[in-house]
Design an enzyme around this catalytic site. Structure first.
Site, PDB file in Angstrom:
ATOM      1  N   CYS A 137       0.885  -1.199   0.047  1.00 18.76           N
ATOM      2  CA  CYS A 137       0.115   0.030  -0.027  1.00 18.76           C
ATOM      3  C   CYS A 137       0.923   1.216  -0.076  1.00 18.76           C
ATOM      4  CB  CYS A 137      -0.957  -0.066   1.207  1.00 18.76           C
ATOM      5  SG  CYS A 137      -0.468  -1.004   2.502  1.00 18.76           S
ATOM      6  N   CYS A 192      -2.303   3.220   3.290  1.00 19.90           N
ATOM      7  CA  CYS A 192      -2.860   2.117   4.363  1.00 19.90           C
ATOM      8  C   CYS A 192      -3.757   2.808   5.139  1.00 19.90           C
ATOM      9  CB  CYS A 192      -1.860   1.644   5.116  1.00 19.90           C
ATOM     10  SG  CYS A 192      -2.458   0.052   5.852  1.00 19.90           S
ATOM     11  N   ASP A 193      -4.392   1.909   5.969  1.00 19.45           N
ATOM     12  CA  ASP A 193      -5.916   2.026   6.622  1.00 19.45           C
ATOM     13  C   ASP A 193      -5.683   3.656   7.470  1.00 19.45           C
ATOM     14  OD1 ASP A 193      -6.414  -0.237   5.474  1.00 19.45           O
ATOM     15  OD2 ASP A 193      -7.019  -1.232   7.435  1.00 19.45           O
ATOM     16  N   SER A 246     -11.335  -5.507  10.976  1.00 21.55           N
ATOM     17  CA  SER A 246     -10.756  -5.069   9.680  1.00 21.55           C
ATOM     18  C   SER A 246     -12.195  -4.801   8.808  1.00 21.55           C
ATOM     19  CB  SER A 246      -9.975  -6.185   9.222  1.00 21.55           C
ATOM     20  OG  SER A 246      -9.685  -5.828   7.704  1.00 21.55           O
TER      21      SER A 246
END
Length: 574
Positions: free
Chosen positions: A56, A129-130, A477
């Site tokens: 990512c 990323c997240d 998640s």
């Protein structure tokens, strides 16, 4: 005013470039090869979360070079810097996940400190990323200098035995393997082919959910958040972002002009409409906190309740981000929501135009089935639901996209850590019909509010995804599916009702009514609370101790400072 006629007397960078007393400061810039002209132009921070921890982030540095070209083309001086990322897919299922949510705060803080320390005038943030997506957007509204957000793009899907796969399939394959439904050879082949390119997880997990939010909230250019990482068109978006931030600087359009309560409601709308990650219910209140706007889990849930679910995306559906981009992108999703009255069209965006004005040029694509019309949805209510009840007075959240089961009642099986529950799942020592309870994994209790994908994916891989339920004061998640309820508050570590549960207590979850209750009287809960003792936090120093000491409730975003509401002076005005 345009970029060529900037007067730096009102810009932060005047403190490091203007006047005789700043000669020492300018010497540093000349040492890096800047010209007199570049020194006296506006300075634009180009922040990335580049690192070699995961796919990512791996392409972000290259994209930053194109952003810098855009800034320079519009007569600005770009200054590139990096911040950290903790990548959830690799941190998942072990103690490393305690670092994930903490990283959101550190990303935001480190961008703030770099911008403040060097007096940059504007910001382009590139994240993959997240937690890096909300962290970067939080920094933009905290600093309130003209800003544009750029998503690094999603990964391409893999192919396994002729079908499209994502990292979700690998996590679930672990559960299949544990019960003998997948061979060693197939598991090894799957892990080699599931992630074939750079980019963030490809389905509507947390990264793509927050990427969708970035366009809906108005901080990203239309279409920019949908293009996969390997696509060359990403260069066009990066170039445009660099140019656009200079236009916003010239016009004085700042993030808090864009991120209003209506914009936050638009963001919550696209989360529900796309069946997005429950983590958005944590990150949207955190972004709101930076603006000084009251917008908590229950405000998010109210939007979820009235939003149709219209994007057939994994994990609940069948498509990935690449498919939606090729069908018409995030603007296609927003177009039908705006047209049918589910989004506020009068919100300002980084284009300098309103959302409705941006949507005027978007044509509906009837030759695709990734996004349904908002008046003919997959289901009439959103893919994510808020819950409340005597087990969750401060709320909880569940993703229902693609689920057939909407109610569940069963006896509790309590675990005081994720590891305890994962061991029970691995060894099949739980029973069908139970409600698995994982507690002391909240923001303070974890500390760090871990995600539970390893456990939930193993359950699903064992074929038990709809035969048990799971509740936790931790998180899930975006790849989680099954009847899994997270963010239960108050959390166990502060004596919330989830801490008082005993094995066998009957829990009822109703995602239609939006309730989460345990069959215990108020009197019984009070008696149990008298006997309850708070567990000792084993982290006595370092970042995890600091986070546990400062963090607030999940309901308000698990933030670590009071936010814009108590702000006296904003950085943009220094």
């Amino acid at each position: 005013m345009d970029a060529k006629t900037f007067d730096k007397k009102d810009l932060p960078s005047r403190h490091v470039t203007e006047g005789p007393e700043r000669a020492p400061h300018r010497s540093y810039y000349y040492a890096m090869g800047l010209t007199d002209e570049q020194v006296h132009q506006p300075f634009v921070g180009v922040a990335t979360c580049w690192n070699e921890s995961a796919p990512c982030n791996i392409a972000l540095m290259r994209q930053a070079q194109v952003v810098k070209k855009g800034v320079a083309h519009a007569n600005g001086t770009p200054r590139e810097f990096c911040t950290i990322t903790v990548t959830d897919g690799i941190a998942m299922g072990h103690q490393g996940m305690k670092s994930s949510l903490v990283s959101r705060e550190i990303i935001c803080d480190s961008v703030e400190l770099t911008m403040r320390g060097h007096c940059y005038d504007a910001l382009v943030g590139v994240a993959g990323c997240d937690k890096s997506l909300p962290g970067m957007m939080m920094a933009m509204v905290r600093l309130n200098v003209p800003s544009v957000f750029i998503y690094g793009g999603s990964i391409l899907p893999g192919t396994f035995k002729g079908r499209q796969v994502t990292i979700q399939d690998v996590f679930e394959a672990v559960g299949m393997h544990s019960v003998g439904d997948m061979s060693d050879e197939d598991l090894e082949e799957l892990e080699h082919v599931a992630c074939p390119s750079a980019g963030a997880c490809g389905a509507q997990f947390t990264a793509n959910t927050m990427a969708t939010v970035s366009e809906a909230i108005g901080l990203a250019l239309p279409y920019s958040a949908g293009a996969p990482a390997p696509y060359e068109v990403r260069d066009q978006f990066c170039m445009a972002a660099g140019e656009k931030v200079m236009d916003l600087l010239a016009r004085g359009i700042r993030p808090r002009d864009i991120v209003t309560r209506k914009a936050l409601e638009n963001a919550a709308t696209v989360v529900a409409a796309s069946g997005g990650s429950t983590n958005a219910a944590l990150h949207l209140p955190a972004i709101a906190n930076e603006c000084g706007i009251d917008f908590d889990l229950f405000d998010v849930a109210e939007i979820f309740k009235k939003t149709p679910y219209i994007a057939d995306l994994k994990p609940g559906g069948k498509y990935v981000a690449k498919d939606m981009f090729e069908a018409g992108g995030i603007p296609l999703l927003m177009k039908t929501l705006v047209d049918h009255g589910f989004m506020h069209g009068d919100c300002m965006t980084v284009t300098g135009r309103t959302m409705a004005e941006n949507m005027e040029a978007v044509k509906w694509n009837p030759d695709q089935d990734v996004v349904y019309p908002a008046n003919k949805p997959i289901t009439p209510t959103g893919g994510v639901v808020g819950l409340r009840g005597n087990l969750a007075p401060d709320g909880a959240i569940v993703k229902v996209a693609g689920m057939e089961t909407k109610q569940f009642t069963g006896p509790a099986r309590c675990f005081d850590s994720e590891e305890e529950c994962f061991e029970a799942v691995t060894n099949r020592t739980y029973k069908e019909g139970e409600v698995l309870v994982i507690r002391y994994e909240g923001p303070k209790g974890g500390p760090g509010m871990r995600e539970m994908l390893a456990t939930t994916a193993a359950l699903y891989g064992q074929g038990m995804g709809d035969k048990v339920a799971l509740i936790t004061d931790g998180r899930f998640s975006g790849a989680t599916r099954g009847f899994c309820i997270g963010h239960v508050g108050p959390e166990a570590a502060v004596g919330g009702p989830i801490a008082l549960l005993k094995n066998g207590d009957v829990i009822t979850i109703d995602s239609v009514k939006g309730t989460l209750d345990v069959e215990l009287s108020d009197e019984e809960l009070k008696e149990r609370r008298k006997a309850w003792e708070a567990p000792d936090n084993p982290y006595k120093s370092g970042a995890l101790w600091k986070f546990a000491d400062q963090v607030g409730a999940a309901r308000t975003g698990a933030v670590t400072h009071p936010g814009g509401k108590v702000e006296v002076e904003c950085y943009a005005n220094v």
